[in-house]
Design an enzyme around this catalytic site. Structure first.
Site, short mmCIF file in Angstrom:
data_model
loop_
_atom_site.label_atom_id
_atom_site.label_comp_id
_atom_site.label_asym_id
_atom_site.label_seq_id
_atom_site.Cartn_x
_atom_site.Cartn_y
_atom_site.Cartn_z
N GLU A 295 40.25 44.07 41.04
CA GLU A 295 41.07 45.17 40.54
C GLU A 295 40.21 46.43 40.50
O GLU A 295 39.11 46.40 39.92
CB GLU A 295 41.57 44.86 39.14
CG GLU A 295 42.49 43.66 39.04
CD GLU A 295 42.88 43.40 37.59
OE1 GLU A 295 43.61 44.23 37.02
OE2 GLU A 295 42.44 42.38 37.03
N ARG B 184 33.83 30.10 35.88
CA ARG B 184 33.24 31.44 35.82
C ARG B 184 31.73 31.36 35.62
O ARG B 184 31.20 30.36 35.14
CB ARG B 184 33.81 32.21 34.63
CG ARG B 184 35.24 32.64 34.75
CD ARG B 184 35.68 33.28 33.46
NE ARG B 184 34.90 34.48 33.18
CZ ARG B 184 35.39 35.71 33.21
NH1 ARG B 184 36.65 35.90 33.50
NH2 ARG B 184 34.64 36.74 32.93
N LYS C 30 35.30 45.09 30.64
CA LYS C 30 35.42 46.52 30.95
C LYS C 30 35.64 47.34 29.69
O LYS C 30 35.05 48.41 29.52
CB LYS C 30 36.58 46.72 31.93
CG LYS C 30 36.36 46.04 33.27
CD LYS C 30 37.63 46.00 34.09
CE LYS C 30 37.43 45.16 35.34
NZ LYS C 30 38.68 44.94 36.08
#
Length: 860
Positions: A280, A571, A581
């Site tokens: 993204e 992950r 973020k």
């Protein structure tokens, strides 16, 4: 009534128990099987069918085959078909059954080709004892000399394997008995020497270039090749399907159109592996993304090559690309690839509120930067005739493309750089089709109402198709405000979430499409369809997307389009940091860090600025591996990877952080001498650089003491030291102090090292140096898990390490680094590895310490 039902269930369980023990299962195994409702139902069906053909008494061998068929069959609709072959004694061995199970798994559509099935499973093939004897005799004759030399220490399994390869359907025990008999006939009984253990032969040390040459599995095929670090990122990849065999994946949904769609898919892709990295563009990539980049590009084995002519891809690929309705135009950058697979870089730009151009640029830079480490691939001298190139192509749907060639930089080169927004027209068309098929509807529930896993069902779920079509068109025309209407899909996901949103209203201009759209698709709707459009074979996602796998398959099948396979892996997380973020933005806003590339962070831009080589990050990802389990690692493991790479890559230089002036009173020359310093002392063939050696030098303050403690080996009155690379030893003659008593200068004499007594230590120094700033970094947070309230009750901002940055403003470095550019790396002798910071200016260089020379024991 409840008691009667319980009694009936108990009676059925006892009946099944009798059936299961009757085929040879122990009572314990039978009871264990009963606890698995699905398995016990299938096994009961199989036993009853076999009994109807063979009678009530089934031998144990038949029972074992029936149990294995029921336990291992993926699609129960084929159970009766297989049991029929077992009951007719046409499938007699587990080897035949395994072949039968594989056949029905790879042929999911009815009807099965009976003749082809029987040939694949060895039905009707009878291997005689004479055939076994001849095959074993031939194998023993081939290895006769080795057998006579090694006798019973020879690997008999090799004989078994070779004989078995000639007689696939032969009974394994019969082959073993024949091998034992013929070996005994050749060698005679075992002697005492034969009974002794075979001495272990020490393994020869491999040359560095050969260390990684191993047997690897590529999509199910075994081969031997040099295994790069990227190819070590396998783990779960060993289980991956071959392109076009998506239906062999656990949970993959097969529809009447599946095989035709897969055939079309193979015609378009040529059977190549296709992956994609879909970030993204609303933030900077971090260390976890590095694992995703390595896995997606590494698994596809992307490699730039010479431009093939006239087209770097099949023309059919363009004509079949469903980029929009007939007559619409598309553009794409396509790069030639070799060695099988390709990887797309696709920006998931479906949320215009948070996307910025700087993120697009930074993502692309980081992908290519990480790829710079890949075995030197793509590295060519400027002007070389075979410089890699890519085609920028534009076309109108159904019309041959117009392309132009452009050079490409080295690094990871995506096969195509695409955007989800490239497909907005097609996605909208498919949304209309989904409504027409009764699989989607316009809903007016608020966001708050549909949050969580148990929201109330939508009262608009069953609204008429025509009404939803009109309302969806009104959404597109901007007749609804944000949050007033959504398009929802009719399905329930693995995590219980019902009817996920496909489209929502957002009155935000898009960075690429402007104000053309005021409705934007969601991830749940967009992701699988973009994968389908790009004919992705392996959609690699982290574990949190597992709950979306069913919606992934459902949506592709609901629209009757090619359905890729989603694979999940764990992950990669690091301790002592945050990668969210939102949290990084808070750190920037509060001034805790300068920006996304602050070297104390673990974003990829920060790691590059600090001086971590891309090879080190790739090596770290390879060592972590790709598994289903989440990996949480200590930062010092990444630092260790950096040391390994920098030790081989970073040329040596000398720098002094806390300078102490030293004057050599008997300097042997009227002007400065030139000293040759090896760039890599362990390999002087890699060159030297010159540094001036003058009467005035500077050493580290900590390399001098007025009184030498026990164990102290560096410079002190009466204790000389050697100066690295000069061939001289210096001895203190006078200590000069300022008014406060602080030592500000030393006067020393020098002696050639070949006539002086060997000193206890050699120290680094600089002469005629360059002034520089040095930034020394430590962990940004004090606790391992700064986001964990149990560790840090006050929140992550309360856990900041006050000593995470120390700036040395008046450091000195030798003049050999004068021409260094940002991101160039050096080992400052005895200090650590350092990288030139982009803040460097003419006359004032800035260096970031990447890692120390040795790991701090306190960090381990």
């Amino acid at each position: 009534m409840a008691a009667a039902a319980a009694a009936m269930a108990a009676e059925e369980a006892e009946e099944a128990l009798g059936l299961f023990t009757g085929i040879g299962l122990s009572e314990a195994k039978a009871r264990e099987t009963l606890r698995n409702g699905a398995l016990s139902a299938l096994l009961r069906q199989a036993v009853l069918q076999a009994r109807s053909a063979l009678g009530p008494a089934l031998d144990k061998a038949t029972g074992t085959l029936l149990y294995n068929a029921a336990a291992r069959l993926k699609d129960p609709k084929h159970l009766g078909f297989l049991v029929g072959y077992i009951a007719r004694r046409e499938i007699l061995t587990d080897l035949q059954l395994s072949a039968a199970l594989e056949y029905v798994r790879s042929h999911p559509l009815e009807p099965l080709d009976v003749a082809d099935f029987e040939q694949a499973c060895g039905v009707g093939i009878c291997i005689t004892p004479e055939q076994i004897e001849e095959a074993v005799e031939a194998v023993i004759s081939k290895h006769r000399a080795e057998l006579l030399a090694e006798r019973y220490h020879f690997n008999m399994g090799l004989l078994m394997g070779e004989a078995r390869s000639q007689l696939r359907w032969a009974d394994g025990k019969s082959i073993k008995n024949e091998v034992d008999l013929q070996v005994l006939h050749l060698l005679g009984p075992k002697t005492e020497a034969d009974l002794e253990k075979k001495p272990k032969v020490p393994k020869a040390r491999l040359a560095p270039a050969e260390k990684q040459k191993v047997a690897v599995v590529e999509n199910g095929d075994m081969g031997t090749e040099t295994k790069s670090l990227l190819e070590q990122l396998r783990g779960e990849a060993l289980k991956f399907h071959k392109p076009g065999e998506n239906y062999k994946t656990e949970g993959y949904v097969v529809t009447p159109n599946t095989m035709a769609l897969l055939k079309q898919h193979l015609a378009i892709t040529g059977g190549q592996v296709r992956t994609r990295f879909p970030p993204e563009p609303n933030g900077i990539l971090h260390i976890g993304h590095a694992k995703a980049i390595n896995f997606n590009f590494g698994y596809a084995k992307v490699k730039s090559t010479k431009p093939p002519w006239p087209l770097p891809f099949p023309a059919a690929w363009l004509l079949a690309w469903p980029c929009g309705p007939s007559g619409s135009s598309c553009s794409l950058s396509l790069r030639p690839q070799a060695n099988g697979g390709v990887c797309f870089l696709r920006y998931d730009d479906t949320n215009p509120e948070k996307e910025e151009e700087k993120y697009f640029t930074a993502i692309r830079e980081m992908v290519e930067w990480l790829g710079m480490a890949r075995d030197g691939e793509g590295r060519i001298e400027a002007g070389a005739r075979d410089t890699p190139a890519f085609r920028s192509c534009s076309w109108t749907f159904g019309v041959p493309p117009t392309c132009s060639m452009s050079p490409i930089p080295t690094g990871y080169q995506p096969y195509a750089v695409t955007h989800a927004s490239d497909y907005f027209d097609q996605l909208y068309t498919w949304a209309l089709e989904l409504i027409r098929r009764g699989q989607a509807y316009v809903c007016h529930q608020k966001v708050e109402e549909i949050k969580g896993h148990n929201p109330p069902p939508s009262p608009w779920r069953d609204r008429p198709v025509e009404e939803s079509l009109l309302l969806f068109e009104d959404m597109r025309k901007g007749k609804f405000g944000e949050g007033e209407a959504t398009l929802r899909m009719k399905l329930v996901m693995e995590d219980g979430k019902m009817d996920p949103v496909a489209y929502r209203v957002k009155f935000t201009p898009h960075h690429r499409t402007g104000d053309k759209w005021c409705i934007y698709p969601t991830y749940d709707y967009t992701h699988c369809l973009c994968d389908s459009i790009e004919h992705i074979t392996h959609s690699l996602c982290t574990k949190e997307f597992q709950a979306r796998r069913s919606s992934y398959f459902w949506l592709c099948n609901a629209l009757d389009v090619y359905c890729p396979v989603q694979w999940e892996y764990g992950r990669l997380n690091l301790l002592y940091t945050v990668v969210s973020k939102r949290k990084i933005i808070r750190l920037v806003e509060t001034g805790a860090v300068r920006d996304w590339d602050d070297p104390r962070l673990f974003t990829l831009t920060a790691l590059r600025r600090r001086g971590f080589p891309p090879e080190a990050i790739n090596n770290f990802c390879a060592r972590v591996g790709v598994t289903v389990a989440q990996a949480t690692m200590e930062p010092h493991l990444l630092e260790a990877c950096a040391r390994e790479v920098l030790n081989e890559q970073a040329p040596r230089a000398m720098a002094v952080l806390e300078p102490l002036k030293v004057t050599i009173t008997n300097f042997p020359a009227p002007k400065a001498l030139e000293v040759l310093v090896p760039n890599f002392p362990a390999d002087e063939s890699r060159g030297f650089h010159k540094v001036p050696f003058h009467q005035t030098i500077y050493i580290e303050e900590t390399d001098f003491r007025e009184e030498a403690d026990k164990g102290y080996k560096r410079l002190a009155p009466g204790q000389p030291v050697g100066l690295r690379h000069t061939g001289y030893v210096i001895t203190v003659q006078n200590v000069i102090k300022d008014v406060s008593g602080r030592v500000i200068e030393l006067e020393v004499t020098c002696t050639k090292s070949d006539v002086a007594e060997k000193p206890k230590a050699f120290i680094h120094w600089v002469s005629v140096p360059l002034a520089c700033e040095v930034r020394l970094y430590e962990r940004l947070f004090l606790h391992k898990n700064p986001e964990d309230p149990s560790e840090v009750p006050g929140g992550f901002l309360s856990d900041l390490n006050p000593d995470s940055l120390r700036v040395v403003h008046n450091a000195l470095v030798d003049s050999s680094v004068r021409s260094a550019r940002p991101f160039d790396k050096f080992q400052f002798e005895r200090l650590g590895y350092f990288s030139v910071d982009p803040d460097s200016e003419e006359g004032k260089m800035v260096f970031n310490r990447t890692v120390t020379l040795k790991e701090d024991p306190g960090k381990a």
